[in-house]
Design a protein around this motif. Sequence first.
Motif, short mmCIF file in Angstrom:
data_model
loop_
_atom_site.label_atom_id
_atom_site.label_comp_id
_atom_site.label_asym_id
_atom_site.label_seq_id
_atom_site.Cartn_x
_atom_site.Cartn_y
_atom_site.Cartn_z
N VAL A 1 47.41 57.01 38.09
CA VAL A 1 48.10 55.75 38.39
C VAL A 1 47.33 55.00 39.47
O VAL A 1 47.12 53.79 39.38
CB VAL A 1 49.57 56.01 38.81
CG1 VAL A 1 50.19 54.78 39.44
CG2 VAL A 1 50.39 56.45 37.60
N LEU A 2 46.89 55.72 40.51
CA LEU A 2 46.09 55.07 41.56
C LEU A 2 44.80 54.49 40.99
O LEU A 2 44.42 53.37 41.34
CB LEU A 2 45.76 56.07 42.68
CG LEU A 2 46.89 56.35 43.66
CD1 LEU A 2 46.49 57.49 44.60
CD2 LEU A 2 47.26 55.12 44.45
N LEU A 3 44.15 55.24 40.12
CA LEU A 3 42.93 54.72 39.49
C LEU A 3 43.21 53.46 38.68
O LEU A 3 42.40 52.53 38.66
CB LEU A 3 42.32 55.78 38.56
CG LEU A 3 41.60 56.95 39.21
CD1 LEU A 3 41.21 57.97 38.15
CD2 LEU A 3 40.38 56.48 39.96
N SER A 4 44.36 53.44 38.02
CA SER A 4 44.70 52.31 37.14
C SER A 4 45.02 51.04 37.91
O SER A 4 44.71 49.95 37.45
CB SER A 4 45.88 52.68 36.24
OG SER A 4 45.53 53.73 35.39
N VAL A 5 45.68 51.16 39.04
CA VAL A 5 46.12 49.96 39.77
C VAL A 5 45.20 49.60 40.93
O VAL A 5 45.38 48.56 41.56
CB VAL A 5 47.56 50.11 40.29
CG1 VAL A 5 48.52 50.32 39.14
CG2 VAL A 5 47.68 51.21 41.30
N GLU A 6 44.21 50.42 41.19
CA GLU A 6 43.33 50.22 42.34
C GLU A 6 42.62 48.86 42.31
O GLU A 6 42.64 48.12 43.30
CB GLU A 6 42.30 51.36 42.37
CG GLU A 6 41.32 51.30 43.49
CD GLU A 6 40.37 52.49 43.46
OE1 GLU A 6 39.80 52.76 44.52
OE2 GLU A 6 40.20 53.12 42.40
N ALA A 7 42.01 48.51 41.21
CA ALA A 7 41.25 47.25 41.14
C ALA A 7 42.16 46.04 41.27
O ALA A 7 41.82 45.09 41.98
CB ALA A 7 40.46 47.19 39.83
N VAL A 8 43.33 46.07 40.61
CA VAL A 8 44.26 44.94 40.70
C VAL A 8 44.75 44.78 42.13
O VAL A 8 44.80 43.67 42.67
CB VAL A 8 45.45 45.13 39.73
CG1 VAL A 8 46.49 44.05 39.93
CG2 VAL A 8 44.96 45.12 38.30
N ALA A 9 45.11 45.89 42.77
CA ALA A 9 45.59 45.83 44.15
C ALA A 9 44.51 45.29 45.08
O ALA A 9 44.80 44.50 45.98
CB ALA A 9 46.05 47.21 44.60
N GLU A 10 43.27 45.69 44.86
CA GLU A 10 42.17 45.21 45.69
C GLU A 10 41.95 43.70 45.51
O GLU A 10 41.78 42.96 46.48
CB GLU A 10 40.89 45.96 45.35
CG GLU A 10 39.73 45.58 46.22
CD GLU A 10 38.46 46.33 45.83
OE1 GLU A 10 37.39 45.85 46.21
OE2 GLU A 10 38.55 47.37 45.16
N ILE A 11 41.99 43.22 44.28
CA ILE A 11 41.80 41.79 44.01
C ILE A 11 42.93 40.97 44.64
O ILE A 11 42.68 39.95 45.29
CB ILE A 11 41.71 41.52 42.49
CG1 ILE A 11 40.44 42.15 41.92
CG2 ILE A 11 41.76 40.04 42.19
CD1 ILE A 11 40.41 42.21 40.41
N VAL A 12 44.17 41.41 44.44
CA VAL A 12 45.32 40.69 44.99
C VAL A 12 45.27 40.68 46.52
O VAL A 12 45.49 39.64 47.15
CB VAL A 12 46.64 41.30 44.48
CG1 VAL A 12 47.84 40.75 45.23
CG2 VAL A 12 46.79 41.04 42.99
#
Length: 175
Positions: free
Chosen positions: A140-151
């Motif tokens: 789950v962390l791997l999946s949302v990591e990029a979106v969270a970083e961009i936001v």
Amino acid sequence: AQPAGAIGSCLGVGRARAPRAMPSEEPQAEPPRSLRAEALAEALAGAGHVLAAWRGVVRGNREMVSSLEATLRAGTYWLPGRFAETDLGGESVLSAVNLFSIWNSALAVPDRPTGLRPEHVGADMKARAEAARAWRAHHVLLSVEAVAEIVTDRFAGERAAWLLVVAVEGAKAAL
């Protein structure tokens, strides 16, 4: 022909409905809090039936669900051209597809996620369940990591984005 089974019953197919009254011209008072709470409880119960029905679909038709996931994942290859000005759209869709796959894996085989082999944790069911939770949390962390970083970069700045990266990497290492 009306659909039968869990999905049809949770969607209300086949139930008799009372005729609706015409709305009156007068403004109606807000329903008491208990009625709103009852409506929310009823909606959540309906959602529970839908989730139970989906669990049955996932467990009974794993190949079909896997094919659906593969189709969704293949569709993400066309996203970079659609969202050329922003990477948030494409990353969000890819993240959602990955979360959908993780969720379906948890529904299909709750004690052993895809990729976690019995030799990794042995035969102890408690250790296997703990390893499965840690495995899923990591993915789950791997999946949302990029979106969270961009936001975070967009709304809080580069420094906050780097702090988020460090925090996520620390959480993944702890798992």
